[in-house]
Design a protein around this motif. Structure first.
Motif, PDB file in Angstrom:
ATOM      1  N   LYS A 109     -20.460  24.592  59.141  1.00 22.45           N
ATOM      2  CA  LYS A 109     -21.300  24.156  60.254  1.00 22.45           C
ATOM      3  C   LYS A 109     -21.813  25.347  61.060  1.00 22.45           C
ATOM      4  O   LYS A 109     -22.994  25.412  61.430  1.00 22.45           O
ATOM      5  N   ILE A 112     -24.555  27.239  59.121  1.00 23.05           N
ATOM      6  CA  ILE A 112     -25.814  26.489  59.109  1.00 23.05           C
ATOM      7  C   ILE A 112     -26.493  26.559  60.469  1.00 23.05           C
ATOM      8  O   ILE A 112     -27.713  26.738  60.570  1.00 23.05           O
ATOM      9  N   GLU A 113     -25.712  26.443  61.531  1.00 23.70           N
ATOM     10  CA  GLU A 113     -26.267  26.583  62.888  1.00 23.70           C
ATOM     11  C   GLU A 113     -26.898  27.959  63.070  1.00 23.70           C
ATOM     12  O   GLU A 113     -27.987  28.099  63.648  1.00 23.70           O
ATOM     13  N   PHE A 116     -30.291  28.147  61.280  1.00 21.36           N
ATOM     14  CA  PHE A 116     -31.352  27.486  62.052  1.00 21.36           C
ATOM     15  C   PHE A 116     -31.727  28.312  63.281  1.00 21.36           C
ATOM     16  O   PHE A 116     -32.905  28.433  63.625  1.00 21.36           O
ATOM     17  N   ASP A 117     -30.732  28.879  63.950  1.00 17.57           N
ATOM     18  CA  ASP A 117     -30.998  29.712  65.132  1.00 17.57           C
ATOM     19  C   ASP A 117     -31.875  30.916  64.788  1.00 17.57           C
ATOM     20  O   ASP A 117     -32.676  31.365  65.607  1.00 17.57           O
ATOM     21  N   ILE A 144     -21.653  18.070  58.270  1.00 19.91           N
ATOM     22  CA  ILE A 144     -22.907  18.803  58.455  1.00 19.91           C
ATOM     23  C   ILE A 144     -24.097  17.869  58.199  1.00 19.91           C
ATOM     24  O   ILE A 144     -25.149  18.298  57.721  1.00 19.91           O
ATOM     25  N   ASP A 145     -23.933  16.600  58.534  1.00 16.92           N
ATOM     26  CA  ASP A 145     -24.955  15.600  58.233  1.00 16.92           C
ATOM     27  C   ASP A 145     -26.003  15.445  59.336  1.00 16.92           C
ATOM     28  O   ASP A 145     -27.003  14.744  59.147  1.00 16.92           O
ATOM     29  N   ASN A 146     -25.817  16.106  60.462  1.00 16.23           N
ATOM     30  CA  ASN A 146     -26.723  15.896  61.599  1.00 16.23           C
ATOM     31  C   ASN A 146     -27.816  16.951  61.739  1.00 16.23           C
ATOM     32  O   ASN A 146     -28.542  16.966  62.737  1.00 16.23           O
ATOM     33  N   PHE A 147     -27.954  17.812  60.748  1.00 13.86           N
ATOM     34  CA  PHE A 147     -28.994  18.848  60.815  1.00 13.86           C
ATOM     35  C   PHE A 147     -30.309  18.335  60.221  1.00 13.86           C
ATOM     36  O   PHE A 147     -30.305  17.499  59.315  1.00 13.86           O
ATOM     37  N   ASN A 148     -31.395  18.877  60.735  1.00 16.32           N
ATOM     38  CA  ASN A 148     -32.723  18.512  60.232  1.00 16.32           C
ATOM     39  C   ASN A 148     -33.121  19.491  59.128  1.00 16.32           C
ATOM     40  O   ASN A 148     -33.912  20.407  59.334  1.00 16.32           O
ATOM     41  N   TYR A 149     -32.559  19.284  57.936  1.00 13.55           N
ATOM     42  CA  TYR A 149     -32.784  20.200  56.819  1.00 13.55           C
ATOM     43  C   TYR A 149     -34.244  20.170  56.367  1.00 13.55           C
ATOM     44  O   TYR A 149     -34.915  19.141  56.438  1.00 13.55           O
TER      45      TYR A 149
END
Length: 238
Positions: A109, A112-113, A116-117, A144-149
């Motif tokens: 997580k 991945i954050e 994106f940052d 990690i299902d709440n990211f806008n991939y």
């Protein structure tokens, strides 16, 4: 300067016992097959259709290749069978989490954050042999299902599978990125590192089980743990 990062899912972002997953997943499917016909025949047909899909290189989607073969073998209406699988993935598949000891990579997580940052395009580059509903469920297991991939490679939208170069070429086309501006993160020396064939930078994670060490002809550009990406990504994206 990289612009995109591709993440393998199983064994990279998500840990589970692969042997248990195979055992319980197929056992569960067999039990469900009994409700609609001859379980052995349906299971055999499923394996044949999956094998054909895994050799796909287009122009048809993986989904269409699978269903054309499976529908022909089982002689059942595709709509009925699609409903069967959708119900299976909604109602039964989530129960596998505890059975297969699924747990997130502790740094997944955060990495991945960070990606994106840094403004990177982020792709879940799992082998496109499962429908999106099943992949999203496993993303929940990895927390990690709440990211806008930017992209999740499922059988519905992809036209090839790992380790074929066509799989990675399609990802690059879909996200509009060049191979030299992209990094692939995974634990499989054959399926994940084959991205290097196109010139994609490859990062081999050594957190969990490394797969296909004896089969691969590829050498990773970088070897490290998932947490190392917290320091590496800012340097690569400058």
């Amino acid at each position: 300067m990289i612009k995109a990062i591709l993440f393998d899912l199983d064994g990279t972002l998500l840990y589970s016992d692969l042997e248990l997953f195979t055992k319980h997943y197929f056992s569960m499917l067999r039990e469900e097959f009994k409700k609609i016909g001859d379980a052995d025949s349906l299971f055999k047909s499923l394996n044949i259709a999956v094998a054909k899909m895994m050799q796909n290189k287009g122009p048809k989607s993986n989904n269409d290749v699978f269903w054309e073969e499976f529908e022909k073998l089982v002689n059942k209406d595709r709509n009925i069978m699609e409903d069967f699988f959708n119900n299976f993935y909604m109602e039964k598949f989530p129960k596998l989490k505890d059975m297969v000891k699924a747990r997130p990579n502790p740094y997944a997580k955060e990495v991945i954050e960070k990606a994106f940052d840094l403004g990177l395009k982020v792709v879940i580059a799992t082998n496109a042999v499962f429908p999106l509903i099943a992949i999203r469920e496993r993303l929940r297991w990895a927390e990690i299902d709440n990211f806008n991939y930017d992209l999740i490679t499922s059988m519905e939208i992809m036209h090839a599978c790992k380790p074929f170069p066509e799989y990675y070429k399609e990802i690059l086309e879909k996200i509009g990125e060049k191979p030299e501006k992209t990094i692939m993160v995974g634990n499989d020396l054959q399926e994940d590192l084959s991205a290097n064939f196109l010139g994609i930078i490859t990062f081999l994670t050594k957190d969990g089980q490394i797969l296909n060490e004896d089969k691969s002809k590829y050498t990773p550009d970088i070897i490290g743990k998932m947490e190392d990406l917290l320091d590496i990504l800012p340097l690569l994206s400058k």
